[in-house]
Motif scaffolding. Structure first.
Motif, mmCIF file in Angstrom:
data_model
loop_
_atom_site.group_PDB
_atom_site.id
_atom_site.type_symbol
_atom_site.label_atom_id
_atom_site.label_comp_id
_atom_site.label_asym_id
_atom_site.label_seq_id
_atom_site.Cartn_x
_atom_site.Cartn_y
_atom_site.Cartn_z
ATOM 1 N N ARG A 120 53.621 -49.496 6.692
ATOM 2 C CA ARG A 120 54.952 -49.977 7.039
ATOM 3 C C ARG A 120 55.977 -48.886 7.320
ATOM 4 O O ARG A 120 57.139 -49.194 7.600
ATOM 5 C CB ARG A 120 55.470 -50.919 5.945
ATOM 6 C CG ARG A 120 54.786 -52.287 5.987
ATOM 7 C CD ARG A 120 55.474 -53.280 5.089
ATOM 8 N NE ARG A 120 56.846 -53.519 5.506
ATOM 9 C CZ ARG A 120 57.848 -53.746 4.663
ATOM 10 N NH1 ARG A 120 57.633 -53.745 3.357
ATOM 11 N NH2 ARG A 120 59.056 -53.973 5.122
ATOM 12 N N ASP A 123 57.900 -49.617 10.372
ATOM 13 C CA ASP A 123 59.098 -50.468 10.409
ATOM 14 C C ASP A 123 60.394 -49.664 10.390
ATOM 15 O O ASP A 123 61.467 -50.217 10.619
ATOM 16 C CB ASP A 123 59.084 -51.457 9.237
ATOM 17 C CG ASP A 123 58.079 -52.587 9.455
ATOM 18 O OD1 ASP A 123 57.706 -52.828 10.617
ATOM 19 O OD2 ASP A 123 57.660 -53.217 8.467
ATOM 20 N N THR A 145 53.004 -54.376 9.244
ATOM 21 C CA THR A 145 54.413 -54.460 9.629
ATOM 22 C C THR A 145 55.018 -55.778 9.197
ATOM 23 O O THR A 145 54.322 -56.789 9.053
ATOM 24 C CB THR A 145 54.560 -54.297 11.162
ATOM 25 O OG1 THR A 145 55.930 -54.391 11.525
ATOM 26 C CG2 THR A 145 53.768 -55.363 11.916
ATOM 27 N N GLY A 148 59.721 -54.904 11.646
ATOM 28 C CA GLY A 148 60.918 -54.064 11.644
ATOM 29 C C GLY A 148 61.738 -54.244 10.388
ATOM 30 O O GLY A 148 61.270 -54.776 9.385
#
Length: 224
Positions: A120, A123, A145, A148
């Motif tokens: 992640r 993101d 992910t 975002g």
């Protein structure tokens, strides 16, 4: 594909017993996960038959790494491979919050035979630009992910755009998934791969044990 975070042998055994498909093995879940000890990796791999992917991140200061950091990560990957892990979980950024592609290449070249999940850290970046980078490397099998920054439930359109843009890597949705939103997200994204951490622990406590009733229910939801 349902991937569940484990931090102990007991976690791993419970995850397999409840019917999940893969384990992400970490230490220090509250720090976003760091590389577990080699002893723990060895015992977990020997204790379960489902795939075990290991976090490669020896500090939680950031996702930026020095040359010595990368050297340490390469040594960790060599040992993880030797112990029989299915894959590794990695992510490296530069000062501008772009994927640090030179470091990524170095890690990929040392990881032959292992699945690679880009975690992640992505993101924190411009996701569409980052997916262009990911698409250059067939060796990257998964991208973890939440679509975002912000809540995963607010990122549905972005997730679907990412899915369409990805050439090789499976989009592995995680970060903010829970029993209140999983069915909606599953329906709106038509995604197949999901990653859960604290939501399947007792009282959603990162230090709690795996809640087997919750996890079995989740397996049924994912497979329905």
């Amino acid at each position: 594909m349902l991937e569940i975070i484990a931090m102990s042998v007991e976690d791993a055994i419970s995850i397999e017993e409840c019917g999940a498909d893969r384990i992400e093995l970490v230490s220090a879940l509250t720090e976003g996960g760091i590389t577990p000890s080699f002893g723990l990796i060895d015992e977990v791999i020997k204790s379960v038959n489902i795939p075990v992917n290991v976090m490669i991140r020896h500090h939680a200061k950031s996702f930026m790494y020095s040359e010595s950091d990368i050297s340490i990560m390469l040594k960790d990957i060599e040992k993880v491979k030797e112990l029989g892990a299915n894959g590794i979980v990695i992510g490296m950024l530069d000062k501008e919050n772009n994927i640090e592609e030179n470091q990524l290449k170095t890690i990929i070249s040392a990881s032959k035979g292992l699945e690679i999940t880009f975690h992640r850290a992505i993101d924190e970046t411009n996701l569409l630009n980052s997916m262009d980078v990911i698409n250059r490397y067939n060796e990257i099998t998964n991208v973890l992910t939440s679509g975002g920054k912000g809540k995963i439930v607010d990122n549905i359109d972005y997730i679907n755009t990412l899915k369409n843009k990805s050439k090789n890597a499976n989009v592995l949705l995680g970060g903010g998934l829970n029993f209140e939103n999983i069915e909606r997200i599953k329906k709106l994204t038509n995604n197949k791969d999901f990653h859960f951490g604290t939501a399947v622990r007792v009282n959603k406590n990162p230090f709690g044990e795996i809640d087997k009733i919750k996890l079995k229910n989740l397996v049924n939801i994912i497979n329905s």
